[in-house]
Design an enzyme around this catalytic site. Sequence first.
Site, PDB file in Angstrom:
ATOM      1  N   GLY A 117      46.142  38.597  77.888  1.00  0.00           N
ATOM      2  CA  GLY A 117      45.049  38.887  78.516  1.00  0.00           C
ATOM      3  C   GLY A 117      43.545  38.096  77.887  1.00  0.00           C
ATOM      4  O   GLY A 117      43.924  36.870  77.754  1.00  0.00           O
TER       5      GLY A 117
ATOM      6  N   THR B 188      51.654  38.931  80.931  1.00  0.00           N
ATOM      7  CA  THR B 188      51.650  37.665  81.136  1.00  0.00           C
ATOM      8  C   THR B 188      52.857  37.152  80.314  1.00  0.00           C
ATOM      9  O   THR B 188      53.422  37.693  79.362  1.00  0.00           O
ATOM     10  CB  THR B 188      50.333  36.877  80.569  1.00  0.00           C
ATOM     11  OG1 THR B 188      49.247  37.661  81.242  1.00  0.00           O
ATOM     12  CG2 THR B 188      50.004  35.283  80.906  1.00  0.00           C
TER      13      THR B 188
ATOM     14  N   THR C  22      40.821  33.857  84.254  1.00  0.00           N
ATOM     15  CA  THR C  22      41.923  34.288  83.234  1.00  0.00           C
ATOM     16  C   THR C  22      41.617  33.309  81.965  1.00  0.00           C
ATOM     17  O   THR C  22      41.371  32.371  81.862  1.00  0.00           O
ATOM     18  CB  THR C  22      43.127  33.712  83.835  1.00  0.00           C
ATOM     19  OG1 THR C  22      44.235  33.914  82.920  1.00  0.00           O
ATOM     20  CG2 THR C  22      43.469  32.273  84.532  1.00  0.00           C
ATOM     21  N   SER C  23      42.200  34.164  80.949  1.00  0.00           N
ATOM     22  CA  SER C  23      41.996  33.570  79.420  1.00  0.00           C
ATOM     23  C   SER C  23      43.210  32.686  79.097  1.00  0.00           C
ATOM     24  O   SER C  23      42.987  31.787  78.258  1.00  0.00           O
ATOM     25  CB  SER C  23      42.148  34.575  78.469  1.00  0.00           C
ATOM     26  OG  SER C  23      41.717  33.932  77.151  1.00  0.00           O
TER      27      SER C  23
END
Length: 536
Positions: free
Chosen positions: A437, A356, A415-416
């Site tokens: 993550g 990410t 999603t965090s």
Amino acid sequence: MVVCPQPEAAESGIEILKAGGNAVDAAVACALAQTVVDPLMCGIAGFGTGVVYKPEGGVHEYFDFHATAPGSARADMWADMLEGEARDGFGFFIKDRVNDIGYQSIATPGTLRGLEAMHAAHGRLPWAEVVAPAIAWARDGYFVRPGMYSFWNDDATLGRASNRERLAYSASGRALYCKEDGLPKTIGMPVVNRDFAGVLEEIARGGADTFYRGAIAEAIDADMRAHGGLLTRKDLEDYRVIRQKPLVGRYRDRVVTTNQPPGGGAMLLEMLHALERFDFGAIAHNSPEYMRIVCEVMKQATVDKDLHIGDPAFVDVPLADLLSDARADRTAAAVRAGERVAVTRVNPGHVVPRDTTHLSVVDRDGNCVSLTHSLAMPSGAITDGLGFLYNGCMGVFDPRPGRAGSIAPGKRRFTSSCPTIVFRDGKPEIVLGAPGGTQIAMGVLQAIMNVVDFGMPMQQAVSAPRFSSTSNAIDISNRIPRAVARELEQIGYEVIRNPYNYTIAWVHAIRIAGAMLEGGADPGRDGVAYSTAEFG
């Protein structure tokens, strides 16, 4: 100012600001450049979530472009193939890794639609101008950076493909990112991606429609059908970006705004609301007691996320309860009483790599953008002639039917990611977010607390050693002293030391202090904080 994990992308954002663009133009240019110069972390076939704040006109909205399960996906299609779950909750292990690497792991991408929507709504410069820097990086090339090389060489972790496998999965990937021996290119080696430059040139001319409805969509659809992928052209044509209001909470004397589910904002606010019940002026930063309190709150938010937080179009998310004073009071009381939260995992394996990236931008008019986008764990698949990796988002869906994170056609996976703006006295004070993550919300949480509770300047706040607990263990970075870890172990905690000095999300932030901007680029990546003043 532009802050992000890649110097090349930050330069692209600054160039757009100097050319007269606003924060949205710069953010989109920066994000597109990131898809070129950090190809395992993000891509135009990925997903994301971002906030635009413009004081003039009272604009404050989120653009959510999460990946959705393709229309051919079914809740029970992998139910009998479950082998385990990542210890930190970042996805599930399936027999033969079909949800992790290869064509069945690909969900419907949203990144390009999301970036176009942000620009169309709030950008100032022509679309082709904000795409141009990414085209130049793809055509002219860049080199492998230290943080990139380290990530590319992460090993496989209990049922997951290694990043080396993902890079080398396709012939295009091997040609672009690997040496003749099949191993990833090393630090300083050039990467030129002319196929992707051609794709970006088409997108500069025709917009996102060429990806979702035009010639690129045709190539994607043909490749998916040839390799048994779940994604179809109809999925691409039907994809829609969701624009919505921020989720709003408080911490001390600040107002905190973040994203709605299935993003990680609810977790962040739930933790802040509970931690507000503690006086950290009397507790030393990163002391055993401080870590115990924060970790138990993290665990409670993790349990609540697993049980309740998913796509609101499919799941009744009890936000009012999760963010209530009563819930915060109960959590704080349990922590004070010494109670331990149990986080349940199915045959838990190791913590897995997180792919990410993030960017934060503030312009001269006070416009702010915080944007997180990702490939999740990239599928490794690259369609011949297109040059970009597809997401591997199906790996995070729960293969067990009837749960908040279960698979359903058109469903957005959790999603965090939680791009966030903290306000003080009605004005933006901190613009921040992170990759990482399941640890994203935990890193953002600690950066906010470091500023608000401990008075740290922005760079110190994102550089301070971090810890996390999204399982029954406490994960710590290698800069947290062993004496602190021993005290936690003596009261019954399992403490797992990460070999990296800077880890557990990688926060990139800007603090607005009057007329000054403080940039904070997490030293765990190759990141920078650039201002236009530095570029003459």
